[in-house]
Write a protein that holds these residues in place. Structure first.
Motif, short mmCIF file in Angstrom:
data_model
loop_
_atom_site.label_atom_id
_atom_site.label_comp_id
_atom_site.label_asym_id
_atom_site.label_seq_id
_atom_site.Cartn_x
_atom_site.Cartn_y
_atom_site.Cartn_z
N GLY A 191 -0.61 -7.68 -2.85
CA GLY A 191 -0.88 -7.03 -1.77
C GLY A 191 0.30 -5.73 -1.41
O GLY A 191 0.40 -5.00 -0.36
N LEU A 192 1.21 -5.70 -2.24
CA LEU A 192 2.20 -4.32 -2.44
C LEU A 192 1.63 -3.28 -2.38
O LEU A 192 0.57 -3.00 -3.46
CB LEU A 192 3.38 -4.54 -3.16
N SER A 193 1.61 -2.24 -1.56
CA SER A 193 1.19 -0.81 -1.88
C SER A 193 1.77 -0.29 -3.08
O SER A 193 2.75 -0.86 -3.76
CB SER A 193 1.39 0.14 -0.44
N ARG A 194 1.25 0.69 -3.50
CA ARG A 194 1.88 1.63 -4.69
C ARG A 194 3.44 1.86 -4.31
O ARG A 194 4.27 1.77 -5.35
CB ARG A 194 1.23 2.93 -5.08
N GLU A 244 5.42 0.45 -2.15
CA GLU A 244 6.36 -0.94 -2.21
C GLU A 244 6.52 -1.49 -3.69
O GLU A 244 7.42 -1.76 -3.98
CB GLU A 244 5.73 -1.81 -1.23
N GLU A 273 -6.76 3.16 -1.75
CA GLU A 273 -5.87 2.04 -2.13
C GLU A 273 -5.21 1.45 -0.94
O GLU A 273 -5.18 -0.01 -0.96
CB GLU A 273 -4.96 2.46 -3.20
N LEU A 300 -5.42 -3.21 0.48
CA LEU A 300 -4.26 -4.27 0.46
C LEU A 300 -4.61 -5.21 1.16
O LEU A 300 -4.42 -6.54 0.85
CB LEU A 300 -3.24 -3.40 0.99
N ARG A 317 -6.71 -7.61 -0.62
CA ARG A 317 -6.07 -8.11 -1.74
C ARG A 317 -5.05 -9.25 -1.35
O ARG A 317 -5.11 -10.34 -2.07
CB ARG A 317 -5.45 -7.07 -2.57
N THR A 318 -4.74 -9.24 -0.33
CA THR A 318 -3.72 -10.34 0.23
C THR A 318 -4.51 -11.58 0.57
O THR A 318 -4.15 -12.86 0.28
CB THR A 318 -3.08 -10.24 1.21
N THR A 364 7.47 -7.85 2.64
CA THR A 364 7.49 -6.45 2.40
C THR A 364 5.99 -6.18 3.18
O THR A 364 5.90 -5.19 3.78
CB THR A 364 7.46 -5.89 1.14
N VAL A 365 5.10 -6.92 2.65
CA VAL A 365 3.47 -6.60 3.26
C VAL A 365 3.36 -7.27 4.82
O VAL A 365 2.86 -6.31 5.41
CB VAL A 365 2.64 -7.41 2.10
N MET A 395 1.07 -15.81 0.36
CA MET A 395 0.29 -14.98 1.19
C MET A 395 -1.04 -15.72 2.05
O MET A 395 -1.77 -14.87 2.50
CB MET A 395 -0.35 -13.59 0.55
#
Ligand SMILES: Nc1ncnc2c1ncn2[C@@H]1O[C@H](COP(=O)(O)OP(=O)(O)OP(=O)(O)O)[C@@H](O)[C@H]1O
Ligand SMILES: [Mg+2]
Lengths: 249, 261
Positions: free
Chosen positions: A128-131, A133, B89, B93, B96-97, B124-125, B173
């Motif tokens: 889930g990290l963005s580009r 991050e 994109e 996210l 995707r998690t 971070t997310v 996650m």
């Protein structure tokens, strides 16, 4: 005239020389830092799939690697005022060195990013990290470790390149040395003093680089390949080794 | 488990997914559904498109055609008025998690310890506090039987340990489904077991799983459904005890012969 130790030592410990060396080191450090930041942005441009982003980066690297840094400096210092942009000696010096260094850093950083395992980016994005991050937390730290040795080359080269700034009368090490020669007419001793100062700067950097490689080498199986520089120095001057360094990974 | 799982509505539907890479159709229209809590195994020869399919499932790569429907919602597209537009994109996210992924080559972050690998994304997310997430990370490491490896760096761990950390990292996650891409293929035979045990326990807890695996024994015991992929299509599908015992196509027969040798 023969080699005169007196002159050599007098100027070796002369505060003007030491100050000029410090200024030189600081200018090189600031320029290298800026070169790295600009180089990183350029590297992202070079990697981009969009022509609109890649073309300017390619053109930049092409120009600044393909022309002599002295001409770049003269263009900025004497050329820009012609367009009505006034720059001080310091501004011209630091900006030209940074712009020049950035072209090389761009290629180095691009190469490091390209050599990373693509699985790293995939794994980072999959949780889930963005580009952004992914770049900041995963790829950039890994690339930093790979970039360090080449960065060291660039920085030592940058310290030497600062001598070009003597051409625009910036009071860096070479310029101050030249002035001292005009007072003493002792070029051999004084250029030797300058050489010693450049060597000192390079040595200081080697120690710092060694420390950085350890810091960024965390988690890399091949990190502690290089012995710390001071262990070589110690052996050279036959110091007994009071303790053995524990090499941490 | 099979009967209970079949009664639930599908958590994931795959309709006619096509993916072209380097000018070649790698996936040529894949269809299947996954019921919540079920385990779907994908088998097939090297190059048949299994990894490409898994990447499409959590949008690491975007399919050229077809749709993926997650909990009734089309993934990767949003409806604006009467037209559908692709999501960026950033907007993917969140999806995707919810779908964790584990890779053949582990892909742990080498500069981070086992614990740091696990807490990276939640911090971070999701922006969660380190102290708060660390407790969960310790629990996850216990779950994969690695409590003693909290501070180990990936290069200090065996392949089996690394892969279990990678599973814990994905679980951190709190995904609703997990994708496993040949996660034991890179491991020595004696290390495969410890990873498969963790996966078996996850399946027993009711985790929805889609796994690519050549461990036929494991697939037979754990999977509710097997898909056999051949040259970008699903050539055969069904209950493992049927499909693996009585393969209909010559391709599957040949494939099974090769992997059981
Ligand atoms: N980025 C790419 N560009 C071009 N072709 C690709 C790309 N990625 C994969 N392929 C091709 O797509 C085909 C399917 O690849 P994929 O990795 O999905 O197969 P697989 O079933 O997972 O195989 P394996 O069992 O070896 O992992 C292969 O022939 C591969 O060469
Ligand atoms: Mg594969």
């Amino acid at each position: 005239m023969t080699w005169d130790f007196d002159t050599f030592f007098t100027y070796l410990f002369d505060s003007r020389m030491a100050w000029a060396a410090l200024v030189t080191f600081c200018v090189a450090a600031v320029a290298q830092l800026l070169a790295t930041v600009v180089g990183f942005v350029l590297a992202l441009g070079l990697r981009s799939r969009s022509n609109l982003l890649r073309a300017p980066a390619v053109a930049y690297v092409w120009f600044f690697r393909g022309t002599p840094p002295l001409i770049q400096l003269l263009l900025i210092y004497f050329g820009l005022p012609q367009l009505g942009i006034r720059v001080t000696v310091l501004e011209a010096g630091i900006s030209s060195l940074s712009l020049y260094g950035a072209a090389y850093m761009a290629e180095i950083i691009r190469g490091a990013l390209a050599s990373l395992d693509p699985g790293q980016e995939e794994a980072a994005r999959s949780i889930g990290l963005s580009r952004f991050e992914t770049m900041r937390s995963i790829l950039a730290p890994q690339a930093a470790r790979l970039v360090l040795p080449a960065f060291g080359n660039e920085f030592t080269s940058m310290m030497r390149t600062t001598s070009l700034l003597s051409v625009i009368s910036f009071q860096e090490l070479l310029r101050v040395t030249t002035l001292a020669i005009s007072e003493t007419f002792r070029p051999f001793e004084l250029y030797s003093v300058a050489a010693v100062y450049y060597l000192l700067m390079a040595t200081l950097w080697m120690v710092v680089q060694d420390w950085l490689e350890r810091k960024f080498g965390v988690g890399m199986a091949s990190a502690p390949v290089r012995r710390p520089i001071w262990s070589d120095i110690k052996r050279l001057i036959r110091f007994p080794r009071p303790f053995s360094r524990k090499i941490t990974t | 488990m099979t009967i209970a799982a079949a009664e639930k509505s599908p958590i994931l539907e795959v309709h006619g997914v096509v993916k072209r890479l380097g000018g070649v159709d790698i996936l040529k229209g894949i269809n299947f559904t996954v019921a919540e809590g079920s385990v779907v195994a994908i088998i097939g020869a090297s190059g048949s498109g299994k990894s490409t399919l898994l990447r499409c499932l959590n949008m690491l790569i975007v399919p050229d055609d077809g749709e993926i429907v997650w909990k009734g919602q089309r993934v990767g597209w949003v409806q604006k008025g009467s037209t559908w537009v692709r999501q960026k994109e950033k907007e993917l996210l969140g999806y995707r998690t919810q779908v964790g992924m584990v890779f053949q080559s582990f892909n742990l972050f080498p500069q981070m310890t086992a614990l740091e690998n696990i807490i990276e994304a939640p911090m971070t997310v999701l922006g969660r506090k380190r102290s708060e997430i660390e407790e969960e990370a310790h629990a996850l490491l216990r779950k994969v039987r690695l409590s003693h490896r909290v501070k180990a760096y990936p290069h200090q761990m065996s392949g089996g340990e690394q892969q279990r950390v990678a599973i814990a990292r994905a679980l951190a996650m709190k995904p609703k489904a997990m994708l496993f891409d040949e996660v034991t293929s890179a491991l020595d035979p004696e290390l495969k077991g410890e990873v498969l045990t963790v996966m078996r326990e996850l399946a027993a807890e009711g985790m929805t799983m889609i796994l690519v695996s050549h461990e036929m024994g494991f697939v037979r015991h754990v999977a509710d459904e097997v898909l056999f992929m051949h040259q970008g299509i699903v050539k055969e599908r069904g209950n493992p005890s049927d499909v693996l015992v009585n393969p209909a196509s010559a391709e599957l027969q040949a494939f099974l012969q090769r992997v059981t040798d």
